[in-house]
Motif scaffolding. Structure first.
Motif, short mmCIF file in Angstrom:
data_model
loop_
_atom_site.label_atom_id
_atom_site.label_comp_id
_atom_site.label_asym_id
_atom_site.label_seq_id
_atom_site.Cartn_x
_atom_site.Cartn_y
_atom_site.Cartn_z
N HIS A 1 0.73 -1.05 0.23
CA HIS A 1 0.22 -0.19 0.23
C HIS A 1 0.86 1.69 0.49
O HIS A 1 1.99 1.50 -0.08
N LEU A 2 -0.11 2.70 -0.62
CA LEU A 2 1.08 3.51 -0.28
C LEU A 2 0.41 4.59 0.71
O LEU A 2 -1.58 4.34 -0.09
N HIS A 3 0.72 5.64 1.57
CA HIS A 3 0.26 6.22 2.28
C HIS A 3 -0.34 7.53 1.44
O HIS A 3 0.43 7.71 0.90
N GLY A 4 -2.09 7.62 1.96
CA GLY A 4 -2.20 8.95 0.63
C GLY A 4 -2.51 10.14 2.22
O GLY A 4 -2.24 10.05 3.39
N HIS A 5 -2.76 11.12 1.32
CA HIS A 5 -3.87 12.09 2.21
C HIS A 5 -4.86 12.20 1.78
O HIS A 5 -4.98 12.81 0.44
N GLY A 6 -5.40 13.55 2.39
CA GLY A 6 -6.99 13.68 2.17
C GLY A 6 -6.69 15.46 0.77
O GLY A 6 -5.70 15.27 0.66
N HIS A 7 -7.73 15.23 0.53
CA HIS A 7 -7.80 16.09 0.04
C HIS A 7 -8.34 17.98 0.22
O HIS A 7 -8.36 18.37 -1.04
N ALA A 8 -8.65 17.44 1.07
CA ALA A 8 -8.82 18.92 2.20
C ALA A 8 -7.81 19.08 3.19
O ALA A 8 -7.39 18.34 4.35
N GLY B 1 -10.62 23.28 6.08
CA GLY B 1 -12.04 22.64 4.95
C GLY B 1 -11.16 23.40 3.39
O GLY B 1 -11.63 23.26 1.82
N THR B 2 -9.75 24.04 3.54
CA THR B 2 -9.55 24.93 2.37
C THR B 2 -8.52 23.40 1.42
O THR B 2 -8.33 22.30 2.34
N PRO B 3 -8.79 23.51 -0.01
CA PRO B 3 -8.26 22.97 -0.90
C PRO B 3 -6.85 22.50 -0.64
O PRO B 3 -6.38 23.40 -0.50
N ASP B 4 -6.16 21.18 -1.16
CA ASP B 4 -4.75 21.17 -1.16
C ASP B 4 -4.21 21.86 -1.86
O ASP B 4 -2.72 22.29 -1.78
N TRP B 5 -4.53 21.52 -2.68
CA TRP B 5 -4.41 22.60 -3.94
C TRP B 5 -4.18 24.04 -4.19
O TRP B 5 -3.47 24.32 -4.86
N LEU B 6 -4.68 24.34 -2.76
CA LEU B 6 -5.35 25.82 -3.07
C LEU B 6 -3.60 26.97 -2.50
O LEU B 6 -3.67 28.11 -3.27
N PRO B 7 -3.22 26.04 -1.61
CA PRO B 7 -2.21 27.08 -0.94
C PRO B 7 -0.98 27.59 -2.25
O PRO B 7 0.31 28.36 -2.42
N GLY C 1 3.48 23.50 -11.76
CA GLY C 1 1.98 23.57 -11.22
C GLY C 1 1.12 21.96 -11.55
O GLY C 1 0.58 21.70 -10.88
N VAL C 2 1.84 21.97 -12.35
CA VAL C 2 1.93 20.73 -13.40
C VAL C 2 2.00 19.20 -12.09
O VAL C 2 0.86 18.30 -11.95
N ALA C 3 2.80 19.48 -11.51
CA ALA C 3 3.51 18.54 -10.40
C ALA C 3 2.83 18.94 -8.90
O ALA C 3 1.98 17.70 -8.52
N LEU C 4 2.02 19.84 -9.28
CA LEU C 4 1.25 19.90 -6.83
C LEU C 4 0.32 20.34 -7.30
O LEU C 4 -0.68 20.68 -6.26
N LEU C 5 -0.78 19.97 -8.25
CA LEU C 5 -2.06 20.56 -8.50
C LEU C 5 -3.13 19.41 -9.17
O LEU C 5 -2.41 18.13 -9.74
N PRO C 6 -4.67 19.39 -9.07
CA PRO C 6 -4.88 17.98 -9.74
C PRO C 6 -4.92 18.38 -11.13
O PRO C 6 -4.39 18.89 -11.80
N PRO C 7 -4.97 16.57 -11.64
CA PRO C 7 -4.61 15.38 -11.55
C PRO C 7 -3.63 14.92 -11.07
O PRO C 7 -3.91 14.02 -10.04
N VAL C 8 -2.27 15.30 -11.29
CA VAL C 8 -1.04 15.02 -10.57
C VAL C 8 -1.20 14.45 -9.36
O VAL C 8 -0.46 13.30 -8.86
N HIS D 1 5.66 15.78 3.69
CA HIS D 1 6.01 15.82 2.09
C HIS D 1 5.87 17.00 1.34
O HIS D 1 6.42 16.82 0.74
N TRP D 2 5.04 18.23 2.32
CA TRP D 2 5.90 18.83 1.41
C TRP D 2 7.21 19.50 1.87
O TRP D 2 7.80 20.28 0.87
N LEU D 3 7.48 19.07 3.33
CA LEU D 3 8.74 19.24 3.11
C LEU D 3 9.96 18.52 2.25
O LEU D 3 10.82 19.28 1.24
N LEU D 4 9.43 17.30 1.28
CA LEU D 4 9.89 16.86 0.81
C LEU D 4 10.18 17.13 -0.69
O LEU D 4 11.26 17.72 -1.78
N HIS D 5 9.18 18.14 -0.99
CA HIS D 5 9.01 19.22 -2.24
C HIS D 5 9.95 19.85 -2.27
O HIS D 5 10.17 20.45 -2.49
N ALA D 6 10.03 20.36 -1.33
CA ALA D 6 10.84 21.58 -0.92
C ALA D 6 12.41 21.18 -1.40
O ALA D 6 13.03 21.80 -1.75
#
Length: 283
Positions: free
Chosen positions: A5-12, A16-22, A66-73, A165-170
């Motif tokens: 399995h691969l751990h996932g995250h919620g989408h907000a 309630g702010t969508p993950d993609w907004l920040p 943007g492609v990497a950090l936003l939906p659908p990727v 995970h965000w620190l990994l992206h950075a």
């Protein structure tokens, strides 16, 4: 050992702010800041101006992020290791190359007041900056970090924690920018080694990516909790996608390289002529 399995995250977020907004806001702010600096540079020196190619590279790098950090990727990356690897390549290799080719430091130097520009130049020439900007440091952080990430429990721990995970992206982004800058950046780099040395470091990065992806594909020492087909697919994406990114970096090295006059120029130049650096930060 590979799990199933691969751990996932919620989408907000909790509020309630969508993950993609920040990240979307940050990317738009970065684009606006760069375009504002371009406007100031052209206003300050209309003759010199600023290259549209540089601006295009920066906006292209922002688009890749943007492609990497936003939906659908982004949702796909949380659910499938192959998506994670696509995200890693975009954030850690392709976007950094485009952003570095945009020469943001040179743009900043053209828009700062002279006193602040001198202070920034002094920082760039300082011993700590010379060490950080060396290709060996970027290689260790970007490519060497992959072995630590995928051959230890670190990856599984990070994917279970959204903040980590965000620190990994950075880390992917900053280390990728550092390596691309050290190898082929058009911005000033006082301590940058010669072309032959940089080609050696690039060759080491290519070989390391190949070895890591092949070990991952074969299941040797990889500690990734994901189905085997996902891990193998991710390894293939890393192998072929990494090769293409490094070929583009090699092409950028050739395109930004300028021969240093050395002895011949020293004999022919007058007493007031200073030989140019091998890489310049022009527009």
């Amino acid at each position: 050992m590979m799990g199933h399995h691969l751990h996932g995250h919620g989408h907000a977020t909790g509020g309630g702010t969508p993950d993609w907004l920040p990240p979307a806001i940050l990317l738009l702010a970065a684009s606006g800041a760069y375009l504002l600096l371009v406007r100031r540079a052209r206003h300050r020196n209309p003759v010199l101006g600023w290259s549209r190619w540089r601006t295009g590279f920066f906006l292209g790098g922002i688009l890749l992020l943007g492609v990497a950090l936003l939906p659908p990727v982004a949702p796909f990356a949380h659910e499938d290791f192959r998506g994670h690897m696509v995200q890693h390549l975009l954030i850690g290799m392709y976007a950094p190359l485009a952003l570095v080719l945009a020469a943001p430091v040179t743009l900043l130097l053209r828009t700062l007041p002279p006193s602040r520009g001198r202070r920034l130049t002094a920082v760039l020439h300082s011993p700590p900056a010379r060490v950080i900007a060396h290709p060996a440091v970027g290689l260790a952080l970007s490519t060497g970090g992959l072995a630590v990430l995928y051959f230890t429990p670190l990856y599984n721990a990070i994917t279970a924690d959204p903040a980590a995970h965000w620190l990994l992206h950075a880390h992917f982004l900053l280390s990728g920018c550092l390596f691309a800058y050290a190898i082929a950046g058009p911005d000033p780099a006082p301590a940058r080694p010669g072309v032959r040395a940089r080609l050696v470091y690039l060759g080491v990065a290519i070989a390391a990516h190949a070895v890591i992806s092949q070990l991952m594909y074969g299941g040797f020492w990889a500690d990734i909790h994901a189905p085997i087909d996902q891990v193998r697919g991710g390894a293939e994406i890393m192998y072929y996608g990494g090769d293409l990114a490094e070929l583009l970096l090699a092409a950028a090295l050739v395109a930004t390289w300028r021969p240093e006059p050395r002895r011949a120029a020293g004999r022919g130049a007058g007493p007031g002529v200073v030989p140019a650096r091998n890489v310049s930060g022009g527009s």
